[in-house]
Scaffold this motif. Structure first.
Motif, PDB file in Angstrom:
ATOM      1  N   ALA A 119       4.607 158.282  -8.525  1.00 42.24           N
ATOM      2  CA  ALA A 119       4.331 156.919  -8.069  1.00 42.24           C
ATOM      3  C   ALA A 119       2.831 156.647  -8.041  1.00 42.24           C
ATOM      4  O   ALA A 119       2.376 155.551  -8.402  1.00 42.24           O
ATOM      5  CB  ALA A 119       4.937 156.701  -6.683  1.00 42.24           C
ATOM      6  N   ALA A 120       2.045 157.640  -7.643  1.00 45.80           N
ATOM      7  CA  ALA A 120       0.592 157.473  -7.606  1.00 45.80           C
ATOM      8  C   ALA A 120       0.027 157.262  -9.012  1.00 45.80           C
ATOM      9  O   ALA A 120      -0.874 156.437  -9.211  1.00 45.80           O
ATOM     10  CB  ALA A 120      -0.061 158.684  -6.937  1.00 45.80           C
ATOM     11  N   MET A 121       0.548 157.991  -9.990  1.00 39.17           N
ATOM     12  CA  MET A 121       0.085 157.798 -11.370  1.00 39.17           C
ATOM     13  C   MET A 121       0.425 156.398 -11.870  1.00 39.17           C
ATOM     14  O   MET A 121      -0.345 155.786 -12.615  1.00 39.17           O
ATOM     15  CB  MET A 121       0.712 158.853 -12.289  1.00 39.17           C
ATOM     16  CG  MET A 121       0.149 160.245 -12.098  1.00 39.17           C
ATOM     17  SD  MET A 121       0.630 161.404 -13.407  1.00 39.17           S
ATOM     18  CE  MET A 121       2.395 161.560 -13.088  1.00 39.17           C
ATOM     19  N   GLN A 122       1.570 155.876 -11.459  1.00 40.56           N
ATOM     20  CA  GLN A 122       1.964 154.531 -11.873  1.00 40.56           C
ATOM     21  C   GLN A 122       1.087 153.462 -11.231  1.00 40.56           C
ATOM     22  O   GLN A 122       0.996 152.347 -11.756  1.00 40.56           O
ATOM     23  CB  GLN A 122       3.425 154.278 -11.511  1.00 40.56           C
ATOM     24  CG  GLN A 122       4.419 155.093 -12.322  1.00 40.56           C
ATOM     25  CD  GLN A 122       5.844 154.888 -11.845  1.00 40.56           C
ATOM     26  OE1 GLN A 122       6.209 155.284 -10.733  1.00 40.56           O
ATOM     27  NE2 GLN A 122       6.649 154.244 -12.671  1.00 40.56           N
ATOM     28  N   ASN A 123       0.459 153.807 -10.099  1.00 40.26           N
ATOM     29  CA  ASN A 123      -0.330 152.827  -9.349  1.00 40.26           C
ATOM     30  C   ASN A 123      -1.803 152.818  -9.723  1.00 40.26           C
ATOM     31  O   ASN A 123      -2.586 152.124  -9.069  1.00 40.26           O
ATOM     32  CB  ASN A 123      -0.200 153.109  -7.842  1.00 40.26           C
ATOM     33  CG  ASN A 123       1.130 152.655  -7.289  1.00 40.26           C
ATOM     34  OD1 ASN A 123       1.658 151.635  -7.698  1.00 40.26           O
ATOM     35  ND2 ASN A 123       1.690 153.424  -6.365  1.00 40.26           N
ATOM     36  N   ILE A 124      -2.185 153.579 -10.750  1.00 43.96           N
ATOM     37  CA  ILE A 124      -3.595 153.610 -11.146  1.00 43.96           C
ATOM     38  C   ILE A 124      -3.699 153.294 -12.625  1.00 43.96           C
ATOM     39  O   ILE A 124      -2.755 153.522 -13.394  1.00 43.96           O
ATOM     40  CB  ILE A 124      -4.229 154.984 -10.800  1.00 43.96           C
ATOM     41  CG1 ILE A 124      -5.734 154.864 -10.598  1.00 43.96           C
ATOM     42  CG2 ILE A 124      -3.926 156.031 -11.871  1.00 43.96           C
ATOM     43  CD1 ILE A 124      -6.346 156.029  -9.843  1.00 43.96           C
ATOM     44  N   ARG A 125      -4.838 152.732 -13.018  1.00 46.15           N
ATOM     45  CA  ARG A 125      -4.986 152.291 -14.405  1.00 46.15           C
ATOM     46  C   ARG A 125      -4.966 153.476 -15.375  1.00 46.15           C
ATOM     47  O   ARG A 125      -5.191 154.626 -14.996  1.00 46.15           O
ATOM     48  CB  ARG A 125      -6.251 151.474 -14.589  1.00 46.15           C
ATOM     49  CG  ARG A 125      -7.544 152.202 -14.321  1.00 46.15           C
ATOM     50  CD  ARG A 125      -8.731 151.246 -14.385  1.00 46.15           C
ATOM     51  NE  ARG A 125      -9.937 151.852 -13.856  1.00 46.15           N
ATOM     52  CZ  ARG A 125     -10.821 152.525 -14.575  1.00 46.15           C
ATOM     53  NH1 ARG A 125     -10.638 152.693 -15.878  1.00 46.15           N
ATOM     54  NH2 ARG A 125     -11.899 153.039 -14.011  1.00 46.15           N
ATOM     55  N   SER A 126      -4.726 153.115 -16.631  1.00 49.66           N
ATOM     56  CA  SER A 126      -4.585 154.127 -17.682  1.00 49.66           C
ATOM     57  C   SER A 126      -5.947 154.670 -18.079  1.00 49.66           C
ATOM     58  O   SER A 126      -6.651 154.082 -18.903  1.00 49.66           O
ATOM     59  CB  SER A 126      -3.878 153.527 -18.901  1.00 49.66           C
ATOM     60  OG  SER A 126      -3.835 154.447 -19.957  1.00 49.66           O
ATOM     61  N   ASP A 127      -6.306 155.786 -17.470  1.00 49.78           N
ATOM     62  CA  ASP A 127      -7.576 156.453 -17.739  1.00 49.78           C
ATOM     63  C   ASP A 127      -7.330 157.950 -17.595  1.00 49.78           C
ATOM     64  O   ASP A 127      -6.662 158.379 -16.642  1.00 49.78           O
ATOM     65  CB  ASP A 127      -8.641 155.985 -16.737  1.00 49.78           C
ATOM     66  CG  ASP A 127      -9.921 156.790 -16.822  1.00 49.78           C
ATOM     67  OD1 ASP A 127     -10.771 156.446 -17.657  1.00 49.78           O
ATOM     68  OD2 ASP A 127     -10.057 157.763 -16.054  1.00 49.78           O
TER      69      ASP A 127
END
Length: 445
Positions: free
Chosen positions: A251-259
């Motif tokens: 869920a945390a990865m989904q909540n941050i921009r693609s970098d």
């Protein structure tokens, strides 16, 4: 179906066809064109032998001639042109021992990994889709060409590629293909860390980083990232959490921009929770020290996967400080910026927000408000260009020597003392005040 080929691709295909050979754009460029995406590369396949290709164009490079690939230069841009081929036995779960050139396009297409990557196109013949690539694009599935067990036995990295395409395109992996991945996941042990790293990063920075769940469910992560398996199996009996460690991570990865750095940080920010887990008398789980321990584990994992030193440094720093929140006063934030390092800002705020958004609703809004205030104070400090490092001080080591101090470690120690003073009193960052402070602090020998 009509695909608009770039002029340089049409030129190369035209030269080959004019010489009596077949030539097609092939693979991912065809797939992406059909999907309305901009292809990153245009690959060409041909019935011409490598030597025939080289003889038809003024400038070429032997980039993979043992496997039939010649790079043709067209106005300083390179295009890979590969002769139709049949792959021999694979000897290392990755590369064929030998290849045999053929004049049959179907033989070339049937050796490819997935149906959506096994289509060819030119303006003379239109789309060549022998294995149902268009149908699978319409159904939004990733399916192997032919027997998936055979495809993955040839090249084990194709299993990671299946998840990567699923993540990039938002497609499902076809049941038989997925079953074969689960059956053969352990064969990834024969793939280099560099290759696995490249596919892992593409999954993480895709629009669907939650496909890491598929990497876990199929058994692949147990080979190269067993720490993620432990996270997926560690509950968090704590009012701040509504997921286990692994699902919180997703869920945390989904909540941050693609970098790359940010997604790797979120993948690893709680990696030490399984080893730091403690339960109190009320049955509540706590994970004291997991950030610092997680930074060390992250460094080990990233080195194991052959990441570069800059990425390792940035990720481990963000993991170290991901849940650190100073007192929301200017002096405290200045000290925090100095302690954490300027390079970690403003990314640290993105990390903290993504972490908070992946938790339960319990005190979430309060935490988000604290992060917002932290960032506001930081931005105010930066706007005022306040001193945060020794380099920002209004005096240098040479100024201290001119004051009468002896060169050596004492100079560095004094500069640090002056910095600590200025972090508390930024208005004192002037040569007069700092030199006066330094002179008063000097002790007679």
């Amino acid at each position: 179906m009509t695909i608009t080929l770039p002029d340089k691709v049409k030129y190369i295909i035209g030269v080959l066809e004019a010489s009596g050979h077949e030539a097609f754009a092939v693979g991912g460029c065809v797939r992406d064109s059909i999907l309305g995406r901009q292809p990153g590369d245009w690959d060409i396949t041909t019935s011409a032998s490598p030597n025939e290709v080289k003889g038809l164009f003024p400038k070429t490079a032997d980039t993979g001639i043992q496997h039939g690939t010649v790079t043709v230069m067209a106005e300083k841009e390179g295009f890979e042109v590969t002769t139709y081929r049949i792959d021999g036995e694979y000897e290392d779960c990755r590369h064929p021992r030998e290849v045999t050139f053929t004049s049959d396009l179907e033989e070339d297409l049937k050796r490819r990994d997935f149906t959506i990557n096994a289509m060819a196109y030119n303006e003379s013949h239109g789309l060549v889709d022998i294995f149902g690539g268009i149908r699978d694009l319409e159904r939004q599935i990733i399916r192997c060409v032919g027997d998936p067990v055979h495809r993955f036995t040839e090249d084990a990295l194709r299993m990671m590629r299946a998840v990567r395409f699923s993540a990039q395109l938002g497609f499902d992996i076809e049941d038989g293909t997925r079953a074969a991945v689960t059956q053969l996941a352990q064969s990834l042990k024969g793939i280099s860390a560099e290759r696995i790293q490249a596919e892992l990063v593409k999954i993480l920075i895709s629009g669907h980083p939650e496909e890491m769940r598929t990497v876990y469910e199929t058994g692949m992560s147990r080979v190269f990232l067993p720490e993620f398996d432990d996270m997926m199996q560690t509950p968090q009996n704590n009012p701040f959490h509504c997921y286990n460690v692994g699902e919180h991570t997703i869920a945390a990865m989904q909540n941050i921009r693609s970098d790359k750095v940010l997604r790797l940080t979120m993948l690893l920010h709680d990696v030490a929770k399984p080893v730091c887990k403690k339960m109190d008398s009320a049955g509540i789980f706590h994970f004291y020290g997991h950030a610092k321990a997680g930074a060390e584990m992250s460094r080990m994992i990233l080195r194991r996967l052959k990441f570069d030193n800059d990425t390792i440094s940035r990720v481990t720093a963000l993991v170290t400080w991901h849940d650190s929140l100073p007192d929301l006063k200017e002096a405290s934030v200045r000290r925090a910026i100095h302690r954490v390092g300027l390079l970690q800002y403003p990314a640290l705020f993105e990390v903290a927000r993504a972490d908070a958004m992946a938790k339960s609703n319990y005190q979430r809004e309060e935490k988000l408000a604290q992060i917002r205030r932290y960032q506001e104070i930081y931005e105010g400090i930066m706007a005022k260009r306040q001193c945060l490092t020794v380099r920002d001080l209004a005096v240098t080591g040479n100024d201290l020597i001119a004051l009468g101090m002896k060169p050596g470690k004492g100079i560095g120690s004094m500069l640090q003392d002056l910095l600590m003073h200025v972090l508390e009193h930024p208005e004192d960052n002037t040569p007069e005040i700092l030199l006066n402070l330094a002179e008063r602090q000097q002790k007679p020998e």
